[in-house]
Each structure stands twice: as C-alpha cells, then as structure tokens.
Design a protein around this motif. Structure first.
Motif, PDB file in Angstrom:
ATOM      1  N   ASN A 109       0.783  -1.245   0.000  1.00 58.97           N
ATOM      2  CA  ASN A 109       0.000   0.000   0.000  1.00 58.97           C
ATOM      3  C   ASN A 109       0.811   1.291   0.000  1.00 58.97           C
ATOM      4  O   ASN A 109       0.245   2.376   0.131  1.00 58.97           O
ATOM      5  CB  ASN A 109      -0.958   0.047   1.204  1.00 58.97           C
ATOM      6  CG  ASN A 109      -2.383  -0.157   0.744  1.00 58.97           C
ATOM      7  OD1 ASN A 109      -2.647  -0.114  -0.449  1.00 58.97           O
ATOM      8  ND2 ASN A 109      -3.284  -0.365   1.676  1.00 58.97           N
ATOM      9  N   ALA A 110       2.127   1.184  -0.114  1.00 61.47           N
ATOM     10  CA  ALA A 110       2.943   2.400  -0.072  1.00 61.47           C
ATOM     11  C   ALA A 110       2.739   3.258  -1.318  1.00 61.47           C
ATOM     12  O   ALA A 110       3.066   4.451  -1.322  1.00 61.47           O
ATOM     13  CB  ALA A 110       4.416   2.017   0.068  1.00 61.47           C
ATOM     14  N   GLY A 111       2.230   2.637  -2.375  1.00 64.28           N
ATOM     15  CA  GLY A 111       2.002   3.393  -3.618  1.00 64.28           C
ATOM     16  C   GLY A 111       2.931   2.956  -4.740  1.00 64.28           C
ATOM     17  O   GLY A 111       3.143   3.691  -5.704  1.00 64.28           O
ATOM     18  N   LYS A 112       3.469   1.735  -4.634  1.00 66.23           N
ATOM     19  CA  LYS A 112       4.444   1.254  -5.626  1.00 66.23           C
ATOM     20  C   LYS A 112       3.835   1.161  -7.021  1.00 66.23           C
ATOM     21  O   LYS A 112       4.414   1.628  -8.000  1.00 66.23           O
ATOM     22  CB  LYS A 112       4.993  -0.121  -5.203  1.00 66.23           C
ATOM     23  CG  LYS A 112       5.743  -0.098  -3.880  1.00 66.23           C
ATOM     24  CD  LYS A 112       6.251  -1.458  -3.479  1.00 66.23           C
ATOM     25  CE  LYS A 112       5.154  -2.472  -3.212  1.00 66.23           C
ATOM     26  NZ  LYS A 112       4.225  -2.089  -2.128  1.00 66.23           N
ATOM     27  N   SER A 113       2.669   0.536  -7.084  1.00 68.36           N
ATOM     28  CA  SER A 113       2.056   0.368  -8.411  1.00 68.36           C
ATOM     29  C   SER A 113       1.597   1.707  -8.962  1.00 68.36           C
ATOM     30  O   SER A 113       1.655   1.937 -10.176  1.00 68.36           O
ATOM     31  CB  SER A 113       0.884  -0.606  -8.329  1.00 68.36           C
ATOM     32  OG  SER A 113       1.347  -1.838  -7.825  1.00 68.36           O
ATOM     33  N   THR A 114       1.194   2.611  -8.079  1.00 65.61           N
ATOM     34  CA  THR A 114       0.805   3.963  -8.512  1.00 65.61           C
ATOM     35  C   THR A 114       2.020   4.644  -9.151  1.00 65.61           C
ATOM     36  O   THR A 114       1.925   5.271 -10.207  1.00 65.61           O
ATOM     37  CB  THR A 114       0.329   4.792  -7.296  1.00 65.61           C
ATOM     38  OG1 THR A 114      -0.638   4.035  -6.578  1.00 65.61           O
ATOM     39  CG2 THR A 114      -0.253   6.115  -7.725  1.00 65.61           C
ATOM     40  N   THR A 140      -5.038  -0.666  -5.896  1.00 64.84           N
ATOM     41  CA  THR A 140      -6.231  -0.639  -5.030  1.00 64.84           C
ATOM     42  C   THR A 140      -5.773  -0.241  -3.630  1.00 64.84           C
ATOM     43  O   THR A 140      -4.560  -0.210  -3.344  1.00 64.84           O
ATOM     44  CB  THR A 140      -6.913  -2.022  -4.902  1.00 64.84           C
ATOM     45  OG1 THR A 140      -6.087  -2.864  -4.092  1.00 64.84           O
ATOM     46  CG2 THR A 140      -7.150  -2.682  -6.246  1.00 64.84           C
ATOM     47  N   GLY A 193      -1.387  -5.702  -0.449  1.00 57.84           N
ATOM     48  CA  GLY A 193      -1.077  -6.997  -1.053  1.00 57.84           C
ATOM     49  C   GLY A 193      -1.691  -7.150  -2.432  1.00 57.84           C
ATOM     50  O   GLY A 193      -1.911  -8.273  -2.895  1.00 57.84           O
ATOM     51  N   THR A 194      -1.942  -6.040  -3.104  1.00 55.64           N
ATOM     52  CA  THR A 194      -2.539  -6.110  -4.449  1.00 55.64           C
ATOM     53  C   THR A 194      -1.576  -6.746  -5.450  1.00 55.64           C
ATOM     54  O   THR A 194      -1.943  -7.641  -6.200  1.00 55.64           O
ATOM     55  CB  THR A 194      -2.918  -4.685  -4.944  1.00 55.64           C
ATOM     56  OG1 THR A 194      -3.772  -4.093  -3.984  1.00 55.64           O
ATOM     57  CG2 THR A 194      -3.589  -4.732  -6.295  1.00 55.64           C
ATOM     58  N   THR A 195      -0.340  -6.271  -5.465  1.00 51.88           N
ATOM     59  CA  THR A 195       0.630  -6.788  -6.443  1.00 51.88           C
ATOM     60  C   THR A 195       1.361  -7.989  -5.851  1.00 51.88           C
ATOM     61  O   THR A 195       1.811  -7.937  -4.708  1.00 51.88           O
ATOM     62  CB  THR A 195       1.666  -5.694  -6.799  1.00 51.88           C
ATOM     63  OG1 THR A 195       0.971  -4.505  -7.124  1.00 51.88           O
ATOM     64  CG2 THR A 195       2.556  -6.118  -7.945  1.00 51.88           C
ATOM     65  N   ASN A 237       6.117   8.830   0.560  1.00 51.19           N
ATOM     66  CA  ASN A 237       4.959   9.024  -0.320  1.00 51.19           C
ATOM     67  C   ASN A 237       3.699   9.401   0.466  1.00 51.19           C
ATOM     68  O   ASN A 237       3.648   9.257   1.689  1.00 51.19           O
ATOM     69  CB  ASN A 237       4.736   7.744  -1.146  1.00 51.19           C
ATOM     70  CG  ASN A 237       3.748   7.991  -2.258  1.00 51.19           C
ATOM     71  OD1 ASN A 237       3.682   9.087  -2.815  1.00 51.19           O
ATOM     72  ND2 ASN A 237       2.940   6.990  -2.565  1.00 51.19           N
ATOM     73  N   LYS A 238       2.713   9.845  -0.287  1.00 48.14           N
ATOM     74  CA  LYS A 238       1.404  10.268   0.245  1.00 48.14           C
ATOM     75  C   LYS A 238       1.588  11.454   1.191  1.00 48.14           C
ATOM     76  O   LYS A 238       0.946  11.537   2.240  1.00 48.14           O
ATOM     77  CB  LYS A 238       0.684   9.121   0.971  1.00 48.14           C
ATOM     78  CG  LYS A 238       0.516   7.852   0.129  1.00 48.14           C
ATOM     79  CD  LYS A 238      -0.524   6.933   0.704  1.00 48.14           C
ATOM     80  CE  LYS A 238      -0.462   5.546   0.074  1.00 48.14           C
ATOM     81  NZ  LYS A 238      -1.419   4.595   0.614  1.00 48.14           N
ATOM     82  N   ASP A 280       0.632  14.215   0.776  1.00 51.97           N
ATOM     83  CA  ASP A 280      -0.612  15.018   0.787  1.00 51.97           C
ATOM     84  C   ASP A 280      -1.516  14.656   1.961  1.00 51.97           C
ATOM     85  O   ASP A 280      -2.390  15.432   2.340  1.00 51.97           O
ATOM     86  CB  ASP A 280      -1.363  14.834  -0.546  1.00 51.97           C
ATOM     87  CG  ASP A 280      -1.600  13.392  -0.885  1.00 51.97           C
ATOM     88  OD1 ASP A 280      -2.729  12.925  -0.841  1.00 51.97           O
ATOM     89  OD2 ASP A 280      -0.606  12.670  -1.179  1.00 51.97           O
ATOM     90  N   LEU A 285       1.965  11.081  -5.140  1.00 50.30           N
ATOM     91  CA  LEU A 285       1.812  10.571  -6.510  1.00 50.30           C
ATOM     92  C   LEU A 285       0.486  10.974  -7.140  1.00 50.30           C
ATOM     93  O   LEU A 285       0.245  10.678  -8.303  1.00 50.30           O
ATOM     94  CB  LEU A 285       2.019   9.055  -6.533  1.00 50.30           C
ATOM     95  CG  LEU A 285       3.440   8.665  -6.140  1.00 50.30           C
ATOM     96  CD1 LEU A 285       3.572   7.168  -6.001  1.00 50.30           C
ATOM     97  CD2 LEU A 285       4.458   9.197  -7.144  1.00 50.30           C
TER      98      LEU A 285
HETATM   99  N1  LIG Z   1      -3.390  10.250  -1.158  1.00 51.68           N
HETATM  100  C1  LIG Z   1      -2.520   9.503  -1.824  1.00 51.68           C
HETATM  101  N2  LIG Z   1      -2.833   8.239  -2.148  1.00 51.68           N
HETATM  102  C2  LIG Z   1      -1.942   7.496  -2.807  1.00 51.68           C
HETATM  103  C3  LIG Z   1      -0.681   8.033  -3.191  1.00 51.68           C
HETATM  104  N3  LIG Z   1      -0.006   7.065  -3.830  1.00 51.68           N
HETATM  105  C4  LIG Z   1      -0.790   5.976  -3.851  1.00 51.68           C
HETATM  106  N4  LIG Z   1      -1.964   6.230  -3.245  1.00 51.68           N
HETATM  107  C5  LIG Z   1      -3.082   5.291  -3.012  1.00 51.68           C
HETATM  108  O1  LIG Z   1      -2.620   4.256  -2.149  1.00 51.68           O
HETATM  109  C6  LIG Z   1      -3.280   3.030  -2.421  1.00 51.68           C
HETATM  110  C7  LIG Z   1      -2.279   1.912  -2.666  1.00 51.68           C
HETATM  111  O2  LIG Z   1      -1.564   2.181  -3.850  1.00 51.68           O
HETATM  112  P1  LIG Z   1      -0.830   1.064  -4.698  1.00 51.68           P
HETATM  113  O3  LIG Z   1      -0.085   1.772  -5.748  1.00 51.68           O
HETATM  114  O4  LIG Z   1      -1.744  -0.021  -5.081  1.00 51.68           O
HETATM  115  O5  LIG Z   1       0.156   0.525  -3.565  1.00 51.68           O
HETATM  116  P2  LIG Z   1       1.229  -0.651  -3.684  1.00 51.68           P
HETATM  117  O6  LIG Z   1       2.439  -0.209  -2.941  1.00 51.68           O
HETATM  118  O7  LIG Z   1       1.406  -1.061  -5.080  1.00 51.68           O
HETATM  119  O8  LIG Z   1       0.520  -1.796  -2.861  1.00 51.68           O
HETATM  120  P3  LIG Z   1       0.704  -3.380  -2.973  1.00 51.68           P
HETATM  121  O9  LIG Z   1       0.619  -3.764  -4.398  1.00 51.68           O
HETATM  122  O10 LIG Z   1      -0.425  -3.875  -2.191  1.00 51.68           O
HETATM  123  O11 LIG Z   1       1.986  -3.718  -2.335  1.00 51.68           O
HETATM  124  C8  LIG Z   1      -4.166   3.311  -3.645  1.00 51.68           C
HETATM  125  O12 LIG Z   1      -5.458   3.562  -3.187  1.00 51.68           O
HETATM  126  C9  LIG Z   1      -3.557   4.566  -4.241  1.00 51.68           C
HETATM  127  O13 LIG Z   1      -4.483   5.349  -4.957  1.00 51.68           O
HETATM  128  C10 LIG Z   1      -0.384   9.385  -2.853  1.00 51.68           C
HETATM  129  O14 LIG Z   1       0.694   9.937  -3.097  1.00 51.68           O
HETATM  130  N5  LIG Z   1      -1.332  10.070  -2.159  1.00 51.68           N
END
Ligand SMILES: Nc1nc2c(ncn2[C@@H]2O[C@H](COP(=O)(O)OP(=O)(O)OP(=O)(O)O)[C@@H](O)[C@H]2O)c(=O)[nH]1
Ligand SMILES: [Mg+2]
Length: 451
Positions: free
Chosen positions: A227-232, A246, A250-252, A331-332, A334, A354
């Motif tokens: 959930n850190a925002g890696k896929s974003t 999402t 644990g999405t990816t 990240n995040k 905001d 992001l």
């Molecule tokens: N407010 C905010 N939300 C963010 C930011 N970056 C990502 N998100 C949100 O964080 C959530 C998780 O983002 P992902 O990119 O799926 O995170 P991930 O690290 O790939 O997660 P896993 O695949 O589960 O390991 C999503 O709802 C994104 O929209 C950001 O900079 N600010």
C-alpha cells in the motif's frame, strides 16, 4: 571473395524490401536476374536502374530498382548491388532465391560489415558501432553509437596508440646508452608521457558507466511495504494504467516489468509485491522475487507510506538494501500522518505525492541525476563491454610499466617496454589493427543477416 546475398530489411510486410548482393561475381549475377534499360554490369556506380527481377526461366518475380555501387565506393568496399523490391516476404524470398541460383551464397550474420572491416572501410570499433546503432533503444544510445561509427572513439584510440608507440621507442633507445651518458630528463619525460596516456585511458574508462546504461538500459526496482504506492508510481512513470492499484494491501504479487526512455536512457522498471510477513505462499514468492531483483537493480526506489504512523519495518528493509543505489521516497505526503517521522541517518529522502504530476517530474529528474546523466551532455561513451575490458587491460599494463620504470635499471626498462607493448596490443585488438578469426566471428555473429 565469393559473392554473398541477403535480405537487408526486417522480416514482415513493408513498402520496400531490399536484397543486398556483394562480391566479385555481382555483375554477372545482376545481369542474369535484373532486366532494365541497361545491363547492371554496364551501369555507372552511384546510379540506379528501374526494371524487372527475373528467375532462371525468365519469369518475372518483381518490378524493382537496382542500385549500383562500384568498388571501393560501397558499404563493403566491394562491387555491390541493392535490389529494392516490394516489401513482402514471398517477393523478397524469391528475389533472394534468384540471386542464389545465379551464383551467390547466403550471407552469414554481419558478413557485409565484416567485409567492410576486412576491406578497410571501417575499423572494428566502428563496425561494432553498426550493431549498437541497430540495437539502440533510445535516441541517446543511437547518438552514442553514431558518434562511434563516425570514428570518435577510433580517433582517440589511434592517437593514444601513436603516443604510446613514441613512448615505447623513447624507452627502448635508453637501452642503447651507457647509464651515465643518459640525459637526466629522459625518465621524467617518459614518465610524464606515460601518465598522460594513463589519464586518457582512465577518462575513457570513466565513460563506461554511462555507456553501459545506454546500451543495456538501467533497471529500476520499486520496493516498499504493501500500500505504499508502488504500483501507482510504476503507472505514473510509464504514463499508463499498467498495474492494478487498489487500497487493499497486497494487491501486487508477481513482478510487473515494462520499459520507458528517460532523458535518452532506456529504463526497465519493475513493480514488486509489498514487503511483509505474508501468510499466502503466492505473496511470499512475490516478495522473494522482489528481493532477488533488488540485488541487480541500478536504482531501488523504496517507498514509505507517510499517511500511517512510522513503521519500524521500513528501517529494517532499508538496512538490507545498498544505500548508494537506493532512493527513499516518502509518499502520500498530501495526507501525511501527524505522528510520522523519518530519521534514518545519512539518507536524504524525497517527499512525493503521486496524486500530483509535479512529484512525478521531480522524481524523473532525480532518477536521471542518480543515473549520472544530464540530457544535454554530449555522449562520448564507451558502450561495448569488449572495449571496456581491453581499455582496462591496457590501463593495467601502463600502470605496471610506470611501476617498473621507477626501478630504471636495464632489466626493469625491458620489463616496462614489455608492458607497453602489451598495452598497445590491447588497443590494437580494440580497433582491429590486431585480430584473429575467432574474435571476428564472435563480434559479427551478434549482427543480423543482411548487415
Ligand atoms: N493520497 C494519496 N494516495 C496514494 C498516493 N499514492 C498511492 N496512493 C493510493 O494508495 C493506495 C495503494 O496504492 P498502490 O499503488 O496499489 O500501492 P502498492 O504499494 O502497489 O501496494 P501493494 O501492491 O499492495 O503492495 C491506492 O489507493 C492509491 O491510490 C499518494 O501519493 N497520495
Ligand atoms: Mg502494487
């Protein structure tokens, strides 16, 4: 040399397809398979004929152009024709068949360029640049290869070799003198010359890092907790909705990989599974793979979620990563949690959100800076591993020569000369002043057929 033929354009359909034929029997072959307003054998170099390609039975195969190149004014340095026919695989195969039936043999990969090298049209460094230019995956890589093809690297190597030959000659003349008759400044002068050459070699070797990136591209691995925002981030870098995003941790799970070009450097970016003690076997395997890939990464982008309280796990994960290759992103930003703190010593994190484009462009700039390239800088990089190895070997020989010279007895001078000769040999292998068939086979097998 026998006459070789190959399709020079890539397989598939296209507007035009080219068959290249080169060698001593080319006019004889061309007259048999091409009928135009005049015979190819009678046509002037640098001209083209319009006509028909015909097979041995006189059947028309294609309506085509025949380009005439007379030795030495051709790519290979030999008499050459290029038939430009219609770009379909059947047509081209049939034209090639006609050429083979008329006495040509199928060219091996890179054989046209090999002949260009053997006929002195280009040196080995330039010939290798041809393959690099074809394989270039970005404008900048193509520019570096083109400079090399035009002789920028060859010129430097030749100048260096000439200087070393002079130094070697100066060194060997000292052996003819009785020791007390030697002018005092001989050894310091030779030492200065050697140091200058060493500097040139060091300078060339220093360009390799950029050269390797231009050739192979950089690997960027995105890591962090779920959930850190890696896929974003992955999607933002690619500018495409490539990986699933999402709010579920644990999405990816699998590694997701894609390419992009950043400031002329080709990049492979890898999105990975979030690091955690996973119960699920699939996720555990994903995490294991993420770790394996991080080891060979040029840069690891480690994301930390600041919208939640500080997690000690991040410091633990960061400790396992090589800090010189890691870029930490908070990240995040905001929606930063008021209690979040990052205070790992010696790490300068970058704050990102992001959801904003600004963060992404800032991140792009930081990545290219970390990769050590500024887009406007000229590219005079050494882009071949073979060249890097030979330059390094030459540098080591020169270093040994310098060490030996500090002894300054006859015997040590002889050893120093020996090292100098070896250094020259390495440089000679680079440009192909010295070569053996196995080396040529090795180099040219990398080429495509028809080049
Ligand atoms: N407010 C905010 N939300 C963010 C930011 N970056 C990502 N998100 C949100 O964080 C959530 C998780 O983002 P992902 O990119 O799926 O995170 P991930 O690290 O790939 O997660 P896993 O695949 O589960 O390991 C999503 O709802 C994104 O929209 C950001 O900079 N600010
Ligand atoms: Mg993800």
């Amino acid at each position: 040399m026998n006459t070789i033929a190959a399709v020079a354009t890539p397989p598939g359909e296209g507007g035009v397809g080219i068959i290249r034929i080169s060698g001593s029997k080319v006019w004889n072959i061309a007259d048999q398979i091409f009928q135009g307003s005049e015979k190819p054998s009678a046509a002037k170099g640098g001209t083209f004929l319009h006509g028909r390609v015909i097979d041995a039975d006189g059947k028309e195969i294609d309506d085509a152009l025949c380009l005439i190149f007379r030795a030495p004014h051709s790519y290979t340095g030999e008499n050459t024709i290029e038939i430009q026919g219609h770009g379909g695989s059947v047509v081209l195969k049939n034209i090639l068949r006609c050429a083979l039936e008329a006495g040509a043999r199928m060219a091996e990969p890179g054989e046209f360029t090999k002949r260009a090298f053997l006929n002195g049209k280009m040196d080995l460094v330039q010939a290798e640049a041809v393959a690099d230019l074809i394989h270039a995956r970005s404008d900048r890589a193509a520019q570096a290869a083109l400079e090399q093809l035009e002789g920028s690297l060859s010129k430097q190597i030749n100048a260096l070799s000439d200087r070393l030959i002079e130094t070697a000659a100066d060194l060997e003349t000292t052996l003819d003198f009785v020791e007390d008759e030697l002018p005092d400044d001989v050894f310091p002068t030779i030492g200065t010359q050697l140091n200058k050459s060493l500097q040139t070699l060091e300078h060339l070797l220093a360009t390799w890092d950029e050269g390797r990136l231009l050739r192979d591209g950089a690997r960027i691995v995105i890591m962090g907790q779920p959930n850190a925002g890696k896929s974003t981030l992955f999607n933002a870098l690619l500018g495409a909705d490539r990986a699933i995003v999402t709010g579920i941790a644990g999405t990816t799970r699998d590694i997701i990989e894609d390419g992009l070009v950043l400031n002329g450097i080709p990049l492979r970016v890898l999105d990975t599974a979030g690091l955690r003690d996973a119960e699920c076997e699939i996720e555990r395997e994903g995490i294991r793979r993420a770790r394996v890939h991080s080891e060979s990464a040029d840069i690891v982008l480690y994301l930390i979620d600041t919208s939640v309280p500080t997690s000690a796990k991040d410091a633990e994960h960061l400790e396992k990563l090589d800090s010189s290759r890691t870029l930490v992103l908070l990240n995040k930003i905001d929606c930063r949690d008021s209690t979040f703190k990052f205070n790992t010593p010696n790490i300068q994190p970058l704050e990102t959100s992001l959801v904003s484009d600004e963060s992404v462009s800032e991140l792009r700039a930081t990545i290219s800076k970390k990769l050590g390239c500024v887009s406007s800088a000229p590219v005079h990089a050494v882009i071949s591993e073979r060249h890097r190895d030979l330059l390094a070997a030459a540098r080591n020989e020169l270093t040994s020569a310098c060490e030996k010279l500090s002894g300054k007895e006859d015997e040590t001078i002889a050893f120093a000369s020996e090292h100098l000769r070896s250094a020259l040999e390495h440089l000679g292998q680079m440009t192909g002043r010295i070569y053996h068939n196995e080396l040529l086979d090795n180099i040219f097998s990398r080429f495509c057929i028809g080049k």
